[in-house]
Structure formats: C-alpha cells, structure tokens
Scaffold this motif. Structure first.
Motif, PDB file in Angstrom:
ATOM      1  N   MET A   1       0.949  -1.210   0.255  1.00  0.00           N
ATOM      2  CA  MET A   1       0.016   0.219  -0.037  1.00  0.00           C
ATOM      3  C   MET A   1       0.932   1.298   0.050  1.00  0.00           C
ATOM      4  O   MET A   1       1.763   1.362   0.890  1.00  0.00           O
ATOM      5  CB  MET A   1      -0.987   0.004   1.204  1.00  0.00           C
ATOM      6  N   GLU A   2       0.677   1.981  -0.855  1.00  0.00           N
ATOM      7  CA  GLU A   2       1.289   3.557  -0.904  1.00  0.00           C
ATOM      8  C   GLU A   2       0.315   4.727  -0.658  1.00  0.00           C
ATOM      9  O   GLU A   2      -0.756   4.538  -1.143  1.00  0.00           O
ATOM     10  CB  GLU A   2       2.062   3.650  -1.981  1.00  0.00           C
ATOM     11  N   TRP A   3       0.486   5.677   0.067  1.00  0.00           N
ATOM     12  CA  TRP A   3      -0.293   6.927   0.343  1.00  0.00           C
ATOM     13  C   TRP A   3       0.364   7.854   0.516  1.00  0.00           C
ATOM     14  O   TRP A   3       1.481   8.074   1.284  1.00  0.00           O
ATOM     15  CB  TRP A   3      -1.430   6.335   1.331  1.00  0.00           C
ATOM     16  N   ALA A   4       0.141   9.044   0.306  1.00  0.00           N
ATOM     17  CA  ALA A   4       0.641  10.157   0.535  1.00  0.00           C
ATOM     18  C   ALA A   4       0.038  10.872   1.871  1.00  0.00           C
ATOM     19  O   ALA A   4      -0.825  10.526   2.122  1.00  0.00           O
ATOM     20  CB  ALA A   4       0.280  11.173  -0.479  1.00  0.00           C
ATOM     21  N   LEU A   5       0.950  11.286   2.673  1.00  0.00           N
ATOM     22  CA  LEU A   5       0.469  11.759   3.883  1.00  0.00           C
ATOM     23  C   LEU A   5      -0.237  13.214   3.688  1.00  0.00           C
ATOM     24  O   LEU A   5       0.399  13.871   3.121  1.00  0.00           O
ATOM     25  CB  LEU A   5       1.496  12.055   5.050  1.00  0.00           C
ATOM     26  N   THR A   6      -1.222  13.489   4.288  1.00  0.00           N
ATOM     27  CA  THR A   6      -1.866  14.672   4.370  1.00  0.00           C
ATOM     28  C   THR A   6      -2.146  15.375   5.524  1.00  0.00           C
ATOM     29  O   THR A   6      -2.566  14.628   6.354  1.00  0.00           O
ATOM     30  CB  THR A   6      -3.339  14.508   3.499  1.00  0.00           C
ATOM     31  N   HIS A   7      -1.764  16.505   5.959  1.00  0.00           N
ATOM     32  CA  HIS A   7      -1.965  17.164   7.287  1.00  0.00           C
ATOM     33  C   HIS A   7      -1.617  18.741   6.667  1.00  0.00           C
ATOM     34  O   HIS A   7      -0.810  18.897   5.745  1.00  0.00           O
ATOM     35  CB  HIS A   7      -0.935  16.835   8.183  1.00  0.00           C
ATOM     36  N   PRO A   8      -2.237  19.614   7.692  1.00  0.00           N
ATOM     37  CA  PRO A   8      -1.912  20.872   7.363  1.00  0.00           C
ATOM     38  C   PRO A   8      -0.212  21.494   7.056  1.00  0.00           C
ATOM     39  O   PRO A   8      -0.034  22.493   6.399  1.00  0.00           O
ATOM     40  CB  PRO A   8      -2.353  21.629   8.507  1.00  0.00           C
ATOM     41  N   PHE A   9       0.542  20.579   7.890  1.00  0.00           N
ATOM     42  CA  PHE A   9       1.947  20.886   7.539  1.00  0.00           C
ATOM     43  C   PHE A   9       2.346  20.513   6.066  1.00  0.00           C
ATOM     44  O   PHE A   9       3.452  20.979   5.704  1.00  0.00           O
ATOM     45  CB  PHE A   9       2.821  20.168   8.494  1.00  0.00           C
ATOM     46  N   ASN A  10       1.803  19.727   5.510  1.00  0.00           N
ATOM     47  CA  ASN A  10       2.070  19.071   4.276  1.00  0.00           C
ATOM     48  C   ASN A  10       1.677  20.215   3.076  1.00  0.00           C
ATOM     49  O   ASN A  10       0.516  19.996   2.622  1.00  0.00           O
ATOM     50  CB  ASN A  10       1.368  17.750   4.081  1.00  0.00           C
ATOM     51  N   HIS A 156       6.183  17.760   7.958  1.00  0.00           N
ATOM     52  CA  HIS A 156       5.511  16.504   8.234  1.00  0.00           C
ATOM     53  C   HIS A 156       6.268  15.227   8.142  1.00  0.00           C
ATOM     54  O   HIS A 156       5.988  14.371   9.202  1.00  0.00           O
ATOM     55  CB  HIS A 156       4.595  16.358   6.857  1.00  0.00           C
ATOM     56  N   VAL A 157       7.397  15.141   7.812  1.00  0.00           N
ATOM     57  CA  VAL A 157       8.648  14.224   7.885  1.00  0.00           C
ATOM     58  C   VAL A 157       9.004  14.047   9.094  1.00  0.00           C
ATOM     59  O   VAL A 157       9.017  13.029  10.069  1.00  0.00           O
ATOM     60  CB  VAL A 157       9.656  14.325   6.824  1.00  0.00           C
ATOM     61  N   PHE A 158       9.314  15.388   9.780  1.00  0.00           N
ATOM     62  CA  PHE A 158       9.692  15.256  11.312  1.00  0.00           C
ATOM     63  C   PHE A 158       8.684  15.120  12.202  1.00  0.00           C
ATOM     64  O   PHE A 158       8.958  14.617  13.257  1.00  0.00           O
ATOM     65  CB  PHE A 158      10.745  16.604  11.486  1.00  0.00           C
ATOM     66  N   TRP A 159       7.403  15.519  11.946  1.00  0.00           N
ATOM     67  CA  TRP A 159       6.421  15.386  12.928  1.00  0.00           C
ATOM     68  C   TRP A 159       6.330  13.826  12.922  1.00  0.00           C
ATOM     69  O   TRP A 159       5.963  13.152  13.933  1.00  0.00           O
ATOM     70  CB  TRP A 159       4.969  16.006  12.184  1.00  0.00           C
ATOM     71  N   LEU A 160       6.131  12.869  11.722  1.00  0.00           N
ATOM     72  CA  LEU A 160       6.144  11.349  12.005  1.00  0.00           C
ATOM     73  C   LEU A 160       7.035  11.115  12.737  1.00  0.00           C
ATOM     74  O   LEU A 160       7.112   9.917  13.387  1.00  0.00           O
ATOM     75  CB  LEU A 160       6.152  10.975  10.300  1.00  0.00           C
ATOM     76  N   ILE A 161       8.356  11.496  12.460  1.00  0.00           N
ATOM     77  CA  ILE A 161       9.675  10.926  13.512  1.00  0.00           C
ATOM     78  C   ILE A 161       9.444  11.071  14.947  1.00  0.00           C
ATOM     79  O   ILE A 161       9.469  10.324  15.734  1.00  0.00           O
ATOM     80  CB  ILE A 161      10.763  11.190  13.024  1.00  0.00           C
ATOM     81  N   ALA A 162       8.871  12.424  15.161  1.00  0.00           N
ATOM     82  CA  ALA A 162       8.760  12.863  16.625  1.00  0.00           C
ATOM     83  C   ALA A 162       7.500  11.978  17.237  1.00  0.00           C
ATOM     84  O   ALA A 162       7.596  11.513  18.344  1.00  0.00           O
ATOM     85  CB  ALA A 162       8.248  14.112  16.479  1.00  0.00           C
ATOM     86  N   LEU A 163       6.449  11.767  16.400  1.00  0.00           N
ATOM     87  CA  LEU A 163       5.461  10.669  17.112  1.00  0.00           C
ATOM     88  C   LEU A 163       5.717   9.466  17.093  1.00  0.00           C
ATOM     89  O   LEU A 163       5.287   8.660  18.114  1.00  0.00           O
ATOM     90  CB  LEU A 163       4.158  10.872  16.124  1.00  0.00           C
TER      91      LEU A 163
END
Length: 191
Positions: A1-10, A156-163
C-alpha cells in the motif's frame, strides 16, 4: 500500500510517500495525539536554540570534508546537500515539533544522515543533493519508508518521526471513576 500523508503541515502532498501496511494503525493514533497538541515545544527556548545550532555546525563540519575523507573513496558533501540538510534542521528547530536532536553524520555517498534511536523506535533520514530517503521503525513492526525530492522535505516528515518516538513511550491514563447518565441531559446518575 502506498499513500501520501496529508496534514496541514504538508504543503506538497506529492513530496513523499510512506510505504508500510503495518504503519496505518499507528498513523491513526499519531493523528489523534497531534489533534490534542501533545507534540509541541517552544522552539525559542535557549536550550533548543543551542542544540539546533550545534546540529547546524555539525553539518557545516561535514561540508568541509573532502573527497576520500574516510580513506575508502567517500564522496564529499555537495553544496545542494548542505543547503537541504541545513533547511531540514531549520524546519525541525522552528516548527515547534517535539523532536529530539538527531545524530548528524556524513555518509560515504556524499549525503548527510540524521539518525534517532530511542528504544523501541529508530529512524533515519539521509539527505542528498536531489533526494532524501529514510525509514521509521517501531519495535518489530514493518518500517515505514520515506522518500522524496530533497528540496520538498517539510515538517510533516519530522512530525512523523517525533510521534514515532513519542507514542511507544506514552503511558496510558487509568480511568478511576466512570459516571453514566440515564438519559442525555439528565443530571441524575444511574445507580
């Protein structure tokens, strides 16, 4: 599965893709924590500024390395990779995301490696002249792979790592008292 992350930071959803079926349930929990505002710090604190300045200085040291810096033919860091790595550190430092300072090191390919190791989570982002790639792995789960154009790396990349670092180390709260109302709007409690 591939999906683009979508969030206000992105700002650029095509900037990177996360590839991992096992990561989807984790992203649901991560998004919930994000919504509660549990992953922010003051980026203007003196401690944070000093740590991020040291990380930037380390990238500058890496840029000063010449070809064959390791004695085995390692490539020197290019100017574009330097700019992208400094930009990534700026994003982390200024966004308010509660991400620990990564270990910053050169690679033989002429890129900068940013590494986080906080058991059970490990993450790595490698930034080069044109692209970045990396992974986030929590315990025995399948890793999530990150990739994209180096000039498109965003918070968003760093948000993902932080979480990924925060979630496995978050303790759950114990519920000590539950009150159930008989009817909506009824102030009397069920016995």
């Amino acid at each position: 599965m591939e999906w683009a992350l979508t969030h206000p930071f992105n700002q650029k959803p095509e900037a990177y893709i996360v590839q991992a079926n096992a990561f989807a349930p984790w992203m649901t929990a991560a998004t919930e924590l994000w919504g509660r505002g549990l992953v922010f710090v003051d980026p203007n604190s003196a401690v944070a500024i000093g740590q991020w300045e040291r990380a930037k200085a380390k990238v500058q040291e890496i840029f000063a390395l010449e070809n064959d810096w390791d004695g085995y033919g390692a490539a020197a860091l290019g100017k574009a990779a330097l700019a992208h790595a400094l930009h990534a550190i700026h994003i982390m430092a200024s966004s308010g995301i509660a991400i620990p300072i990564p270990e910053v090191s050169p690679t033989a390919a002429g890129t900068v490696s940013l590494v986080w190791e906080f058991s059970p989570t490990e993450a790595c982002i490698e930034i080069g002249n044109t692209r970045y790639s990396g992974y986030v792995k929590i315990g025995a789960q399948t890793p999530a792979f990150l990739e994209g154009q180096a000039d498109a790396i965003d918070a968003h990349v760093f948000w993902l790592i932080a979480l990924a670092i925060l979630l496995p180390n978050t303790r759950t709260l114990t519920i000590a008292n539950i009150r159930i109302r008989k009817n909506a709007g009824d102030d009397r409690l069920a016995s």
